[in-house]
Write a protein that holds these residues in place. Structure first.
Motif, PDB file in Angstrom:
ATOM      1  N   LYS A 176       0.837  -1.205   0.000  1.00 43.45           N
ATOM      2  CA  LYS A 176       0.000   0.000   0.000  1.00 43.45           C
ATOM      3  C   LYS A 176       0.868   1.250   0.000  1.00 43.45           C
ATOM      4  O   LYS A 176       0.590   2.222  -0.713  1.00 43.45           O
ATOM      5  CB  LYS A 176      -0.918  -0.009   1.221  1.00 43.45           C
ATOM      6  N   TRP A 177       1.951   1.221   0.802  1.00 42.37           N
ATOM      7  CA  TRP A 177       2.860   2.367   0.857  1.00 42.37           C
ATOM      8  C   TRP A 177       3.522   2.592  -0.502  1.00 42.37           C
ATOM      9  O   TRP A 177       3.611   3.730  -0.985  1.00 42.37           O
ATOM     10  CB  TRP A 177       3.914   2.128   1.935  1.00 42.37           C
ATOM     11  N   GLN A 180       1.402   4.264  -3.257  1.00 41.81           N
ATOM     12  CA  GLN A 180       1.106   5.692  -3.183  1.00 41.81           C
ATOM     13  C   GLN A 180       2.282   6.571  -3.600  1.00 41.81           C
ATOM     14  O   GLN A 180       2.166   7.798  -3.606  1.00 41.81           O
ATOM     15  CB  GLN A 180       0.630   6.056  -1.770  1.00 41.81           C
TER      16      GLN A 180
END
Length: 208
Positions: A176-177, A180
């Motif tokens: 997820k990091w 982004q």
């Protein structure tokens, strides 16, 4: 000659392609891609020294005038890493840190090094070590925040992630990091799709 026995060290649009054998495990693939990416005189970081395999690969890749920074919280891991480096005559080009990778942004040598072209993460636990000692989501994310700052333009970061019980939360948070990361990064996910919850690889290239 069968497809699987062929050597694929060829070029696609001028870019060398690793041999098919290096796709057997994500750790091998990460190493093959990083070794191709680094040049003599570069600097690199092994965020998780483990058995020392990646640290040695980085040390060979940057050459005698390059530098490698290697981190691990386990003395056993650093001892094994140091032994492997010494056996290969690579010890003098590596700085070993008995620290968690989340501290890399506070190390003066790293902050002052503008040639960090590669950072490798192999998350989870130390093979043949204490499986209760694993990388943690919060400290790994902190290390990633430092990594994108330390990495030089055109630098490459590799992350080997695991979906076993101890690593699932971490792998999901890291993915997820990485997703982004905006302008200035190209991020790729490579995984085997015919296995049950296999390890997988994320590549993050800093474009500017």
């Amino acid at each position: 000659m069968t497809l699987m026995s062929m050597n694929f060290l060829s070029r696609v649009r001028g870019v060398p392609v690793p041999s098919i054998s290096e796709f057997r495990r994500v750790t091998l693939l990460a190493g093959a891609l990083m070794a191709e990416h680094l040049r003599v005189g570069d600097s690199a970081v092994d965020a998780t020294a483990g058995t020392g395999a990646d640290t040695c690969l980085l040390a060979r890749s940057v050459g005698a005038c390059g530098k490698v920074y290697s981190f691990d919280v386990q003395k056993e891991a650093l001892k094994e890493t140091e032994q492997r480096l010494s056996a290969e005559g690579l010890r003098d080009r590596v700085l070993l840190f008995h620290k968690g990778h989340e501290t890399m942004g506070s190390i003066p040598e790293l902050r002052q090094d503008s040639k960090i072209m590669g950072i490798m993460f192999n998350l989870g636990y130390l093979p043949h070590g204490d499986k209760e000692i694993v990388t943690k989501t919060d400290t790994t994310l902190a290390a990633l925040e430092s990594s994108v700052t330390l990495l030089a333009p055109k630098g490459l970061m590799t992350l080997c992630l695991y979906r076993h019980l101890a690593g699932l939360e971490e792998s999901m948070a890291v993915e997820k990091w990485c997703a982004q990361l905006g302008a200035g990064f190209n991020v790729h996910k490579l995984e085997t799709i015919n296995k049950n919850n296999p390890p997988y690889l994320i590549l993050a290239e800093k474009t500017k």
